[in-house]
Design a protein around this motif. Structure first.
Motif: not given
Length: 267
Positions: A152-158, A160-161, A232-245
Motif C-alpha cells: 500500500l506504500f510507495s517504496a520510498s515512503s516506507k 521515509k515514514h 487532488f493528486v499527491f506524490s506517493e501511494g495509497h496511504m496519503s494520511h501518512i505519506e502525504n500527511k
C-alpha cells in the motif's frame, strides 16, 4: 464508546461540536488513523470516527461483511447520536462503505470525499486476488498481512515514514482472521457506483496518490474531469494520511470549508 448492533459491539468516538463529519477507515485499519485530522476538524465540527465491522474494537457479524452491512452499522451509530446530516470522508474500504451509505441515505449527505478510494467495483482479477488471499490468510496470517500492507506504500515512503508505517502495520496485525476474510468477501461483492457518484446531489471530491497500485489513477482522473469532480493528486501511494500527511490535512480541511460555505449559501 460502543453501541450494540445485531448483537455485535460497534465502537465509535465523538469529538467537538458543530456540523457532523463522519470518518471511515480502510481495510486493516481502525479509527486511530484519523487522529491528526480529528485534532483539526474537531475545533469547529462534531467528528465521529467509527471502527467498521471486524476492525479495531468493533466485532464481526459473520464471514461476509458487505458494504451495506457496514453502512448499516454506521447508520446505527449516527441514529443513536440523533444526527441527520453529515459529511463523509472514507479511506479505501471506508470510501466504499461511505458510497453504500450514501446510496441508502442520500438526503442525509452533505458531502463525500473518497480518500485513496474508488467508485468502481472490483474487476475479475481483483476478485480473484481477494479469493486467493482469503485462502492463504488462513494458514499464514502474519506474513500475508505484512505483504499486502507493505504494497500500500510507495517504496520510498516506507523508508521515509518508517515509524508511522510500523505503527500502522501493528494495527493491521491486530485485525481478526474473521474480520479480514469478511472484509475481503464484502469488497469483492460491492456494486459499481460510478453513475451514482457522478450524479451525486451533494459535494464530492477524490484524493489520490500518484504511486497507488490499488486505484486506476488515469481513468479516475479522466472520470473526475468529465464529471467536474474536484480531485487532488499527491506524490506517493495509497496511504496519503501518512505519506502525504500535510497535503492531505490541508485538502480535507479545504473540502470541509467548501461544504460549509456551500450549505451557508443555501440557507
Amino acid at each position: 464508546m460502543t453501541i450494540t448492533h445485531k448483537n455485535a459491539s460497534v465502537w465509535y468516538t465523538v469529538s467537538g461540536k458543530g456540523s457532523a463529519i463522519v470518518l471511515l477507515h480502510g481495510f486493516l485499519e481502525d479509527s486511530s488513523m484519523w487522529n491528526d485530522l480529528v485534532a483539526l476538524l474537531s475545533k469547529k465540527n462534531k467528528v465521529i470516527c467509527i471502527d467498521l465491522l471486524g476492525h479495531g474494537k468493533t466485532e464481526s457479524l459473520g464471514y461476509v461483511h458487505t458494504m451495506d452491512d457496514m453502512a448499516n452499522a454506521v447508520y446505527a451509530v449516527l441514529k443513536h447520536l440523533k444526527l441527520r446530516k453529515y459529511t463523509f470522508i472514507g479511506h479505501s474500504m471506508g470510501g466504499y462503505v461511505a458510497l453504500a451509505f450514501a446510496k441508502l441515505h442520500t438526503k442525509n449527505i452533505k458531502g463525500l470525499c473518497l480518500l485513496n478510494s474508488t467508485y468502481q467495483a472490483d474487476d475479475e482479477d481483483r476478485k480473484l486476488l481477494r479469493t486467493r488471499a482469503n485462502k492463504m490468510i488462513q494458514s499464514n496470517f502474519n506474513n500475508m498481512v505484512r505483504m499486502s500492507f507493505a504494497n500500500l506504500f510507495s517504496a520510498s515512503s516506507k523508508e521515509k515514514h518508517k515509524q508511522a508505517f510500523h505503527a500502522a502495520l501493528q494495527i493491521a496485525l491486530k485485525t481478526s482472521l474473521q474480520g479480514y476474510m469478511a472484509g475481503q468477501e464484502g469488497m469483492k461483492l460491492r456494486e459499481d457506483s460510478s453513475v451514482f457518484f457522478a450524479n451525486a446531489p451533494f459535494k464530492t471530491c477524490i484524493v489520490l496518490g500518484k504511486k497507488d497500485t490499488v486505484i486506476d489513477i488515469e481513468s479516475t482522473i479522466n472520470f473526475a474531469k468529465k464529471h467536474a469532480i474536484e480531485t487532488f493528486v499527491f506524490s506517493e501511494g495509497h496511504m496519503s494520511h501518512i505519506e502525504n500527511k500535510e497535503q492531505y490535512l490541508q485538502q480535507i480541511m479545504f473540502f470541509i470549508e467548501k461544504i460549509h460555505h456551500f450549505v451557508d449559501t443555501l440557507e
